[in-house]
Motif scaffolding. Sequence first.
Motif, PDB file in Angstrom:
ATOM      1  N   ARG A 125       3.711   4.450  -4.448  1.00 15.75           N
ATOM      2  CA  ARG A 125       3.280   3.528  -3.542  1.00 15.75           C
ATOM      3  C   ARG A 125       2.869   4.212  -2.152  1.00 15.75           C
ATOM      4  NH1 ARG A 125       4.214   0.700   1.176  1.00 15.75           N
ATOM      5  NH2 ARG A 125       3.765  -1.581   1.050  1.00 15.75           N
ATOM      6  N   ALA A 126       1.773   4.170  -1.496  1.00 12.22           N
ATOM      7  CA  ALA A 126       1.297   4.658  -0.319  1.00 12.22           C
ATOM      8  C   ALA A 126       2.336   4.236   0.791  1.00 12.22           C
ATOM      9  CB  ALA A 126      -0.229   4.359   0.032  1.00 12.22           C
ATOM     10  N   ASP A 127       2.586   5.048   1.650  1.00 14.20           N
ATOM     11  CA  ASP A 127       3.532   4.778   2.865  1.00 14.20           C
ATOM     12  C   ASP A 127       4.923   4.102   2.360  1.00 14.20           C
ATOM     13  OD1 ASP A 127       1.331   5.256   4.484  1.00 14.20           O
ATOM     14  OD2 ASP A 127       0.661   3.557   4.190  1.00 14.20           O
ATOM     15  N   ARG A 129       8.977   4.064   1.737  1.00 12.01           N
ATOM     16  CA  ARG A 129      10.023   4.841   2.565  1.00 12.01           C
ATOM     17  C   ARG A 129      10.675   5.783   1.785  1.00 12.01           C
ATOM     18  NH1 ARG A 129      13.792   1.770   1.273  1.00 12.01           N
ATOM     19  NH2 ARG A 129      12.793   0.021   0.511  1.00 12.01           N
ATOM     20  N   GLN A 130      10.668   6.946   2.003  1.00 13.66           N
ATOM     21  CA  GLN A 130      11.130   7.991   1.111  1.00 13.66           C
ATOM     22  C   GLN A 130      12.091   9.036   1.991  1.00 13.66           C
ATOM     23  OE1 GLN A 130      10.614   7.521  -2.072  1.00 13.66           O
ATOM     24  NE2 GLN A 130       8.451   6.481  -1.705  1.00 13.66           N
TER      25      GLN A 130
END
Length: 294
Positions: A125-127, A129-130
Motif C-alpha cells: 500500500r502506498a503510504d 505505516r512501516q
Amino acid sequence: PRARPPYQALRDKMACPGALAHAMAAHNPLSAKLAGQAGFDAVWGSGFELSASYAVPDASILSMSTHLEMMRAIAATVEIPVIADIDTGFGNAVNVAFVVPQYEAAGVSAIVMEDKTFPKDTSLRADGRQELVRVAEFQGKIAAACASRRDVGLMIIARTEALIAGLGQQEALMRARAYVEAGADAILIHSKQPAPDEILAFIAAWQGEAPLVLVPTAYPQLTERDIRSLGKVGLVIYGNHAIRAAVGAMREVFAQIRRDGGINQVDRTLPTVKDIIELQGDAAMRVLEQRYLR
Ligand code: SPV
Ligand code: MG
C-alpha cells in the motif's frame, strides 16, 4: 505416509545453484490444489490473500488461529510444501516460540516472519505505516523460531522490510546479514518499487550468505529467467495472484449474469460442475465407498 518430508524438495531446490523454486499464493485449500495442479513447487500461505478473502485489511486484523487453521487445511490437501506467512510472528520472541511449533504441527514446510512492529500494515500500500523492530529484537525472534522447531528441516525465512520502509540498501543489507547470523535459512527481501533496480542492487551486493527470496508483485517485468540468471535467489513467490484472479473472474461472471438476466450465457464459459466435483476429491471418496460401505 510420505517417504520424505515436503520441506526437503523445497530445501533441495533452493540450495541448488541455477535452480529457482516458485510458490503461488493461496487463500484456501482449493486455490492451493489448483496451484499444485499448475505445477508450482510450493504454496504461499499469504496473509494478504487470506485477509482479502475475509474482506479485511492485511494489518494483523485476522487472528493467528484463523491463519493457522487455514494452513492446516491447505497442508492436509496438497502434496507440495506450504510456506506460511506468519507476518510479525504474532508478538515478541516469546510468542514466536509458541507459534512456530503450532505451524510445524499444522504441517507447513517453511515460515516467513517479517521485521515490522505488531500490528503490521500491508507492504504494498502506498503510504502504509512501516515501522521496524530493533535488529537485536528481531534476531531474538529468529533465534526463538529456530530453537522452537521440533525438526531442523522446517525452514525459517527472515523477511526484511527495510526497503519497504524506505530505509535504504545499507540498512537492508545490515539487517539481512544480522538475520542470517541469528539462524535464518533464507532472506526474503521485499520492495514495492515499480522498477526492479533496488532489488537488483541488493542482490548484487549480497554475498550469498543464504538464499534470497523475492516477491516481484511490484516489478512483474522481472521474469523467472532473469531471476535465475542472477544466481543467489532460491525462491520466487507470487504473492496475490490467486485472489486477484478469483476477484476478476467473479466480477466478470456476476456482471454478465446481471446483464443477461440469467445464467444462460455464462454457463458454457465456466468450469463444469463435474470439474468442481473432481476437485472436491470425489474419486477418492468413491474408493472409500467401494471398500468400506457394507
Ligand atoms: C502476502 O502475500 O501476504 C505477503 C506479500 O506478505 S505482500 O503482500 O507483498 O506483502
Ligand atoms: Mg503477508
